[in-house]
Design a protein around this motif. Structure first.
Motif, mmCIF file in Angstrom:
data_model
loop_
_atom_site.group_PDB
_atom_site.id
_atom_site.type_symbol
_atom_site.label_atom_id
_atom_site.label_comp_id
_atom_site.label_asym_id
_atom_site.label_seq_id
_atom_site.Cartn_x
_atom_site.Cartn_y
_atom_site.Cartn_z
ATOM 1 N N VAL A 61 0.633 -1.242 -0.020
ATOM 2 C CA VAL A 61 0.063 -0.006 0.035
ATOM 3 C C VAL A 61 0.800 1.351 -0.053
ATOM 4 C CG1 VAL A 61 -1.901 1.318 1.093
ATOM 5 C CG2 VAL A 61 -1.667 -1.366 1.123
ATOM 6 N N ILE A 62 0.584 1.977 -0.881
ATOM 7 C CA ILE A 62 1.507 3.262 -1.124
ATOM 8 C C ILE A 62 0.519 4.503 -0.974
ATOM 9 C CG2 ILE A 62 3.157 4.578 -2.621
ATOM 10 C CD1 ILE A 62 3.698 2.025 -4.060
ATOM 11 N N ALA A 63 1.045 5.410 0.047
ATOM 12 C CA ALA A 63 -0.065 6.699 0.246
ATOM 13 C C ALA A 63 0.824 7.830 -0.269
ATOM 14 C CB ALA A 63 -0.241 6.648 1.653
ATOM 15 N N VAL A 64 0.382 8.615 -1.196
ATOM 16 C CA VAL A 64 1.164 9.660 -1.633
ATOM 17 C C VAL A 64 0.474 11.011 -1.345
ATOM 18 C CG1 VAL A 64 2.225 10.716 -3.754
ATOM 19 C CG2 VAL A 64 2.126 8.132 -3.524
ATOM 20 N N ASP A 65 1.360 11.998 -0.863
ATOM 21 C CA ASP A 65 0.750 13.167 -0.689
ATOM 22 C C ASP A 65 0.727 14.019 -2.264
ATOM 23 O OD1 ASP A 65 0.855 13.390 1.929
ATOM 24 O OD2 ASP A 65 2.869 13.773 2.159
ATOM 25 N N SER A 66 -0.411 13.774 -2.720
ATOM 26 C CA SER A 66 -0.462 14.129 -4.316
ATOM 27 C C SER A 66 -2.127 14.443 -4.540
ATOM 28 C CB SER A 66 -0.390 13.034 -5.111
ATOM 29 O OG SER A 66 -0.676 13.266 -6.394
ATOM 30 N N LEU A 67 -2.130 15.471 -5.339
ATOM 31 C CA LEU A 67 -3.803 15.842 -5.631
ATOM 32 C C LEU A 67 -4.443 14.722 -6.362
ATOM 33 C CD1 LEU A 67 -5.856 17.926 -6.457
ATOM 34 C CD2 LEU A 67 -4.639 18.289 -8.665
ATOM 35 N N GLY A 68 -3.703 13.758 -6.960
ATOM 36 C CA GLY A 68 -4.482 12.508 -7.710
ATOM 37 C C GLY A 68 -3.332 12.342 -8.981
ATOM 38 N N ILE A 69 -3.131 11.398 -9.229
ATOM 39 C CA ILE A 69 -2.079 10.991 -10.433
ATOM 40 C C ILE A 69 -3.038 10.307 -11.655
ATOM 41 C CG2 ILE A 69 -0.010 10.110 -11.198
ATOM 42 C CD1 ILE A 69 0.470 9.701 -7.988
ATOM 43 N N ASN A 70 -3.233 11.071 -12.777
ATOM 44 C CA ASN A 70 -3.700 10.726 -13.992
ATOM 45 C C ASN A 70 -2.870 9.715 -14.547
ATOM 46 O OD1 ASN A 70 -4.507 10.597 -17.069
ATOM 47 N ND2 ASN A 70 -6.143 10.997 -15.804
ATOM 48 N N ASN A 71 -3.148 8.856 -15.078
ATOM 49 C CA ASN A 71 -1.863 7.709 -15.732
ATOM 50 C C ASN A 71 -1.440 8.302 -16.988
ATOM 51 O OD1 ASN A 71 -2.061 5.867 -13.709
ATOM 52 N ND2 ASN A 71 -3.452 4.565 -14.178
ATOM 53 N N SER A 72 -2.098 9.196 -17.499
ATOM 54 C CA SER A 72 -1.668 9.781 -19.042
ATOM 55 C C SER A 72 -0.769 10.850 -18.668
ATOM 56 C CB SER A 72 -2.854 10.076 -19.755
ATOM 57 O OG SER A 72 -3.550 11.275 -19.140
ATOM 58 N N ILE A 73 0.026 11.177 -17.515
ATOM 59 C CA ILE A 73 0.545 12.523 -17.437
ATOM 60 C C ILE A 73 1.880 12.216 -17.912
ATOM 61 C CG2 ILE A 73 -0.603 13.314 -15.406
ATOM 62 C CD1 ILE A 73 1.640 12.263 -13.590
ATOM 63 N N LEU A 74 2.557 10.928 -18.078
ATOM 64 C CA LEU A 74 3.736 10.859 -18.768
ATOM 65 C C LEU A 74 3.722 11.083 -20.358
ATOM 66 C CD1 LEU A 74 4.956 7.695 -16.538
ATOM 67 C CD2 LEU A 74 5.877 10.174 -16.553
ATOM 68 N N GLY A 75 2.549 11.216 -20.852
ATOM 69 C CA GLY A 75 2.601 11.273 -22.347
ATOM 70 C C GLY A 75 1.885 10.354 -23.056
ATOM 71 N N PRO A 76 1.521 10.157 -24.479
ATOM 72 C CA PRO A 76 0.721 9.282 -25.234
ATOM 73 C C PRO A 76 1.357 7.765 -24.917
ATOM 74 C CG PRO A 76 1.028 11.342 -26.429
ATOM 75 C CD PRO A 76 2.033 11.404 -25.195
ATOM 76 N N GLY A 77 0.777 6.721 -24.926
ATOM 77 C CA GLY A 77 1.137 5.639 -24.952
ATOM 78 C C GLY A 77 1.805 5.082 -23.631
ATOM 79 N N ARG A 78 1.855 6.156 -22.675
ATOM 80 C CA ARG A 78 2.510 5.656 -21.202
ATOM 81 C C ARG A 78 1.352 5.520 -20.182
ATOM 82 N NH1 ARG A 78 7.819 8.858 -20.642
ATOM 83 N NH2 ARG A 78 8.229 7.370 -18.980
ATOM 84 N N ASP A 79 1.726 4.930 -19.064
ATOM 85 C CA ASP A 79 0.858 4.657 -17.931
ATOM 86 C C ASP A 79 1.726 4.865 -16.579
ATOM 87 O OD1 ASP A 79 -0.634 3.384 -15.852
ATOM 88 O OD2 ASP A 79 -2.201 2.781 -17.479
ATOM 89 N N PHE A 80 1.566 5.852 -15.851
ATOM 90 C CA PHE A 80 2.271 6.216 -14.720
ATOM 91 C C PHE A 80 2.148 5.048 -13.753
ATOM 92 C CE2 PHE A 80 3.184 7.825 -10.468
ATOM 93 C CZ PHE A 80 4.044 8.756 -10.848
#
Length: 453
Positions: A52-71
């Motif tokens: 279980v990983i808890a991150v101080d973050s707004l929320g991480i959309n998996n597309s933020i690394l660019g097309p064809g990638r999944d964070f």
């Protein structure tokens, strides 16, 4: 077989080149750091291992690394390479702190180098948690904050009678020889300091720090956000009235200072409540996981044309103001009007294709953590909590493994609430939140009917 557990805590504080959501113009850069951000991880093993990983973050959309990638996929792949723990057994839950980098993909993220560092530090926390495992006893208990103090339904006006609210605090403790780690589960938005230019983990940062100082030998206190899509803290009457910025977009530092003071007060109150939660029940049984990706319908979207026309008009007005050297306050206001339309176009340009959405459930003995990839309404959270009983506790975990915006119950679409308005924060249509919740229910039941129960 007794549990083994390990924890780690890694700094993920961003540089000033990472934009945040609040302020005007949107996607402004931070002025500095009020308090650091962390990725905290706990690995638990009983036969299988979950992390279980808890991150101080707004929320991480998996597309933020660019097309064809999944964070999330890239984090999980690296975790598997370094620890052997399979992707299905790794959960990444964001706190939804609004004074953190804007990783929810409302706009393209400009500092891709930092995003790679952010990803790798999350992986580091997971790896170190696995490496630090030792025999532990796991317990669970519940308490409540005083109603009206930290969690209220921000859409109370649309309900007949008392609106649904969730003041419950659930605490899971893992204790070994001069070592411990804590989960605390609570249901309200971390938005005390959301519109101001200093990095902060908001009240979960205060609460986690206080638990780490006061729980004996605590290595990490992980905040697990509940179904808080329509749950927010009540405003502080001492600071709520004034704007955080003046008309020229200069921060009001007195207001910001008071906001941080109130954040500290309320974070300490939640921590004190968690510290007083008794270790009611020892957790025993298997550790395992299940996940399923389903397709949910997008929300309906309007034609792009009229918004393009309006954007062009607003851009002309802004440029005219700049050319005639208008007062800064006028330029700031016109910039906001441009950005409002730009964000609507971001939502429209995502289109109406079905959306792939992952649901994940981790089982830790008699505890189920049901991860949903967005901001579930409390009505959906209660459906999952209602599966508890007969020695089983089910907790919804929002902002897990992706950020797909608000996950509403269907009836919300018949009411005038912000969460169904047009914008990049509302991607999924009327029934998607319920479909994801039903999938989570199915996965919980599957994990309690397998032979290794």
């Amino acid at each position: 077989m007794p549990f083994r557990a390990g924890s780690a805590k890694v700094d993920v504080t961003p540089p000033e080149s990472a934009p945040y959501l609040g302020g005007q113009p949107r996607h402004s850069l931070f002025l500095g750091v009020h308090d650091p951000l962390f990725a905290r991880a706990t690995a638990i093993t009983n036969g299988e291992t979950v992390i279980v990983i808890a991150v101080d973050s707004l929320g991480i959309n998996n597309s933020i690394l660019g097309p064809g990638r999944d964070f999330t996929a890239e984090v999980r792949e690296r975790v598997q390479q370094q620890t052997g723990v399979p992707p299905s057994h790794v959960m990444i839950a964001s706190s939804h702190a609004h004074s953190s980098p804007e990783t929810a993909d409302f706009r393209p993220f400009p500092d891709q180098a930092w995003l790679a560092t952010f990803r790798d530090r999350i992986v580091q926390a997971a790896r170190e948690a696995v490496e630090n495992q030792r025999p532990v006893t796991a317990t669970i208990g519940t308490g409540e904050v005083l109603r009206g103090t930290l969690a209220i339904n921000r859409n109370a006006h649309v309900y007949i009678g008392a609106p649904p609210e969730d003041p419950e605090v659930t605490v899971v403790r893992f204790r070994g020889d001069e070592w411990s780690s804590v989960f605390y589960h609570f249901t309200t938005h971390p938005v005390y300091v959301q519109v101001q230019p200093y990095v902060s983990a908001d009240f979960p940062g205060v609460t986690s720090a206080m638990l780490e100082h006061n729980e004996p030998h605590c290595q990490a206190a992980l905040f697990l956000p509940g179904a808080m899509g329509n749950q927010s803290p009540p405003p502080d009457p001492l600071t709520h009235g004034g704007p955080h910025f003046d008309a020229e977009n200069n921060p009001d530092f007195e207001v910001i200072r008071n906001l941080f003071a109130h954040t500290t007060r309320m974070g300490m109150y939640l921590a004190q409540t968690a510290l007083e939660v008794p270790e009611e029940t020892e957790l025993t049984g298997p550790v395992t996981a299940a996940q399923r990706t389903i397709q949910v319908a997008s929300r309906d979207l309007p034609d792009r044309g009229p918004f393009e026309v309006e954007l062009a008009a607003r851009r002309r007005a802004l440029q005219d103001a700049i050319d005639r050297n208008a007062p800064k306050a006028e330029i700031v206001g016109l910039t906001q009007e441009v950005q409002d339309i730009e964000e609507l176009l971001v939502a429209i340009d995502r289109g109406t294709d079905p959306i792939d959405a992952e649901v994940q459930v981790l089982r830790i003995g008699e505890l189920a953590l049901a991860g949903l990839p967005g901001e579930p309404f409390v009505e959906l959270g209660f459906q999952l909590k209602d599966m508890s009983g007969d020695g089983r506790t089910v907790l919804p975990v929002g902002y897990a493994n992706n950020y797909l915006g608000y996950l509403t119950h269907p009836e919300a679409w018949d009411t005038p609430v912000y969460e169904v308005s047009l914008g990049p924060w509302t991607r999924i249509g009327r029934f998607g939140g319920q479909q994801l919740t039903d999938t989570a229910k199915d996965l919980v039941d599957e994990l309690w009917t397998t032979p290794n129960e």
